[in-house]
Design a protein around this motif. Structure first.
Motif, PDB file in Angstrom:
ATOM      1  N   ARG A 299      -7.368  -4.378  -1.013  1.00  0.00           N
ATOM      2  CA  ARG A 299      -6.951  -4.547  -2.405  1.00  0.00           C
ATOM      3  C   ARG A 299      -5.589  -5.239  -2.480  1.00  0.00           C
ATOM      4  O   ARG A 299      -5.387  -6.156  -3.284  1.00  0.00           O
TER       5      ARG A 299
ATOM      6  N   GLU B 276      -7.706   0.012   0.565  1.00  0.00           N
ATOM      7  CA  GLU B 276      -6.405  -0.161  -0.069  1.00  0.00           C
ATOM      8  C   GLU B 276      -5.688  -1.402   0.475  1.00  0.00           C
ATOM      9  O   GLU B 276      -5.050  -2.141  -0.269  1.00  0.00           O
TER      10      GLU B 276
ATOM     11  N   SER C 189      -5.994  -8.879  -1.729  1.00  0.00           N
ATOM     12  CA  SER C 189      -6.746  -9.708  -2.660  1.00  0.00           C
ATOM     13  C   SER C 189      -5.853 -10.345  -3.714  1.00  0.00           C
ATOM     14  O   SER C 189      -6.282 -11.262  -4.407  1.00  0.00           O
TER      15      SER C 189
ATOM     16  N   THR D  55       0.866  -1.180   0.000  1.00  0.00           N
ATOM     17  CA  THR D  55       0.000   0.000   0.000  1.00  0.00           C
ATOM     18  C   THR D  55       0.901   1.228   0.000  1.00  0.00           C
ATOM     19  O   THR D  55       2.113   1.111   0.136  1.00  0.00           O
TER      20      THR D  55
ATOM     21  N   ASN E 192     -11.961  -2.121  -7.904  1.00  0.00           N
ATOM     22  CA  ASN E 192     -10.641  -1.939  -7.313  1.00  0.00           C
ATOM     23  C   ASN E 192     -10.094  -3.264  -6.796  1.00  0.00           C
ATOM     24  O   ASN E 192      -8.927  -3.591  -6.998  1.00  0.00           O
ATOM     25  N   ILE E 193     -10.957  -4.013  -6.115  1.00  0.00           N
ATOM     26  CA  ILE E 193     -10.521  -5.278  -5.533  1.00  0.00           C
ATOM     27  C   ILE E 193     -10.285  -6.315  -6.641  1.00  0.00           C
ATOM     28  O   ILE E 193      -9.307  -7.051  -6.649  1.00  0.00           O
TER      29      ILE E 193
ATOM     30  N   LEU F  69      -5.884   4.606  -4.528  1.00  0.00           N
ATOM     31  CA  LEU F  69      -6.958   3.780  -5.077  1.00  0.00           C
ATOM     32  C   LEU F  69      -7.344   4.363  -6.427  1.00  0.00           C
ATOM     33  O   LEU F  69      -7.021   5.502  -6.737  1.00  0.00           O
TER      34      LEU F  69
ATOM     35  N   ALA G 194     -13.577 -11.621  -4.716  1.00  0.00           N
ATOM     36  CA  ALA G 194     -13.577 -10.216  -4.311  1.00  0.00           C
ATOM     37  C   ALA G 194     -14.739  -9.963  -3.358  1.00  0.00           C
ATOM     38  O   ALA G 194     -14.595  -9.300  -2.334  1.00  0.00           O
TER      39      ALA G 194
ATOM     40  N   ALA H 221      -6.965  -6.608  -8.740  1.00  0.00           N
ATOM     41  CA  ALA H 221      -5.745  -7.171  -8.166  1.00  0.00           C
ATOM     42  C   ALA H 221      -5.416  -8.527  -8.784  1.00  0.00           C
ATOM     43  O   ALA H 221      -4.304  -9.025  -8.652  1.00  0.00           O
TER      44      ALA H 221
ATOM     45  N   MET I   6      -0.393  -3.186  -8.696  1.00  0.00           N
ATOM     46  CA  MET I   6      -1.411  -4.218  -8.543  1.00  0.00           C
ATOM     47  C   MET I   6      -1.365  -5.198  -9.714  1.00  0.00           C
ATOM     48  O   MET I   6      -2.388  -5.698 -10.156  1.00  0.00           O
TER      49      MET I   6
END
Lengths: 255, 338
Positions: free
Chosen positions: A164, A161, A167, A83, A98-99, A89, A132, A102, B217
């Motif tokens: 995320r 965050e 994940s 993070t 967002n999730i 984000l 998710a 990943a 990510m």
């Protein structure tokens, strides 16, 4: 088992030494802290591990494999998530998206599957969605799944965050000042959250933190750096009374 | 389930109506061309939107890729199916035209995608303004190359595609170009929609919103940029192929920076990152160009003026970054935006 072993890591930015001969070893399941005054080079260490910089010299070994020279997305695929100090984000996407994103590095379908919407595509997307969703439920964020992060309170953005980062199922989670900008109430919640994650997820956590309260109540070991040099290493108790640390934080003339 | 069929049924009805009207010459050639231009412009604006809207880069040379597609498919179809001064007798009998034409269009698109790759490889090392400059330069390079190849007409342009269209109409007397434009417009929209709604394609939206976060990510940002740019330029190439066969004549001049600007105007008018916005703006913009035709040169004062007014009062474009279903959630019954 050693998860991360950094040996003699050194980083120069055009002549300026940001990090000098840094060493650390993280074992599986540990929760370790990295502290130091402003500009000490803490975030530089994280940027080196996650691949944003290529170190001037030194070695970063993650689960028996060198991370030096890998791009950030490759480092993430190998199992290191992180993070940021200032929350990064994707603000115009929903929390859910967002999730979901990943999993980008591990999609297991190709462009043909995507354009022709094959069964493999449908199954994989469904699986990602369910994972998710499960994660959002575990962290009590399911009610906010369709909201945009920018509309959430700051403390919750921080949480999103971290979720995320989790994940992508990392083996090592780097938290860069997770308590920065949080109210004292949020900070207490964050400490509980990190403890909870540490208990329930199979991940090693390495965190940078400014607030002593957070580091002292979470970490089993702490490394202290100042001006790029490691000045102390040990348990919270040892660090609290270490003369070098007191000098770095409070200044020479205080002693 | 019935409601999910509403959109395909509506589209099919629209196609049937337009084809019937053209077939029995109820609408004249002028109106017919405008309808076809709307379809082509929808492909152009929504494909450019992929790079400029969804991905947030700033490409200004879209017309270059339209030109590549137009020329490659024109030369191919003329060489294969028409009697030509340079390419000589047709290589294949005319009854194959109907089957070969979509393949030729796709080859034109692939050639444009390849050109896109050549432009993107060096230019995505830079960002923002630099990419704009590089793509403008690429637009000029492509046009200059075409002007200097005498075999395909150079600055005089290239023609003969009408004979290919006639060959199709000889095989079966229906308005083929209406069918092709319609089909490829729908396919392009479906392709773009599927791309940006997948977890994979959302990677480019992540790049637009925070590239550093995207990279950390696990989004391979360099590769995603290349793929999105190639998809965008490839679809532009298909639009170019359709354009060339609708007009029956291509000229390097018609793919210069003015054409790229038109594409940009459509993207910003419709809204960045909105597919329905791009469709809407392509329809409006094409109609506007035709409605203002009586004004002649003054048209190019009125349209920029409208653009200035739009930027003053609604800088996010007609739709912003929303889709039609976001504004009218009831439409969700009829189609899922996936």
């Amino acid at each position: 088992m050693t998860v991360l072993k950094i040996t003699a890591l050194t980083q120069y930015f055009s002549g300026l030494c940001a990090l000098d001969n840094f060493n650390v070893e993280l074992r599986a399941g540990e929760l370790v802290g990295l502290i130091g005054p402003n500009g000490a080079g803490k975030t530089t260490v994280f940027n080196l591990v996650s691949g944003f910089y290529r170190p001037t010299s030194g070695e970063i070994n993650f689960l028996g494999r060198s991370l030096v020279g890998l791009k950030p997305h490759q480092v993430t695929i190998h199992g290191v998530a992180r993070t940021f100090q200032n929350i990064r984000l994707w603000n115009e996407m929903t929390v859910m998206d967002n999730i979901r994103l990943a999993h980008h590095g591990n999609l297991q379908y190709n462009l043909r599957d995507l354009f022709f919407r094959t069964r493999r595509y449908a199954e994989r997307e469904k699986e990602i969605y369910q994972r998710a969703w499960h994660l959002l439920e575990v962290f009590n964020l399911a009610d906010h799944a369709e909201e945009k992060p920018k509309n959430l309170p700051y403390g919750m953005q921080r949480k999103v965050e971290i979720v995320r980062a989790l994940s992508s199922e990392p083996k090592l989670l780097l938290l860069d000042e997770p308590a920065a900008g949080l109210t004292s109430k949020d900070t207490v919640e964050l400490i509980e959250l990190i403890k909870w994650i540490h208990r329930h997820f199979e991940t090693t956590i390495w965190m940078i933190e400014h607030q002593m309260k957070v580091v002292m109540s979470l970490c089993s070991r702490i490394t202290v750096i100042d001006f790029g040099k490691t000045i102390a290493e040990g348990t919270p108790e040892e660090i609290r009374n270490h003369p070098e640390v007191i000098r770095a934080y409070l200044g020479d003339d205080q002693i | 389930m019935k409601q999910k069929l509403a959109v395909p049924v509506l589209l099919f009805a629209l196609l049937a109506v337009v084809m019937t009207l053209v077939q029995f010459e109820v609408i004249d050639l002028y109106i017919q061309t405008i309808i076809l231009f709307i379809g082509i412009n929808i492909i152009i604006s929504s494909s450019l939107n992929l790079v400029n809207g969804h991905m947030g880069e700033f490409s200004c040379g879209h017309a270059g890729f339209i030109a590549v597609g137009a020329y490659v498919s024109s030369v191919l179809s003329v060489a294969l199916f028409a009697q030509d001064r340079i390419f000589g007798a047709p290589l294949l009998p005319p009854q194959y035209t109907v089957y070969a034409f979509p393949v030729i269009l796709v080859i034109g698109g692939l050639a444009a995608a390849f050109a896109g790759l050549l432009v993107a490889l060096p230019s995505f090392r830079t960002r923002g303004d630099y990419l704009a400059i590089i793509t403008i330069a690429a637009n000029y390079i492509i046009i200059t190359v075409i002007i200097n190849i005498d075999k395909i007409g150079g600055a005089r342009g290239f023609m003969g595609m009408k004979r290919v269209v006639f060959a199709m109409e000889d095989t079966a007397a229906i308005p083929w170009m209406v069918l092709w434009v319609f089909l490829f417009t729908i396919l392009s929209i479906i392709a773009i929609r599927r791309f940006v709604s997948s977890t994979y394609g959302k990677g480019i939206i992540a790049i637009q919103q925070d590239e550093v976060a995207a990279e950390i990510m696990s989004v391979n940002t360099n590769k995603m940029k290349l793929i999105a740019f190639m998809l965008s330029s490839g679809l532009a190439g298909i639009a170019g192929g359709l354009y060339a066969h609708v007009i029956g004549y291509v000229n390097p001049k018609s793919f210069d920076i003015l054409k790229s600007t038109e594409a940009l105007v459509m993207v910003y008018l419709g809204g960045m990152g909105s597919i329905t916005g791009s469709i809407l703006s392509a329809v409006l913009f094409t109609l506007l160009l035709e409605l203002l035709r009586p004004l002649q040169i003054i048209k190019w004062i009125v349209i920029p003026l409208l653009l200035i007014i739009l930027m003053q009062f609604r800088p996010e474009g007609i739709m912003g970054n929303r889709e039609l279903v976001d504004i009218f959630p009831k439409l969700k019954k009829f189609y899922r935006f996936k």
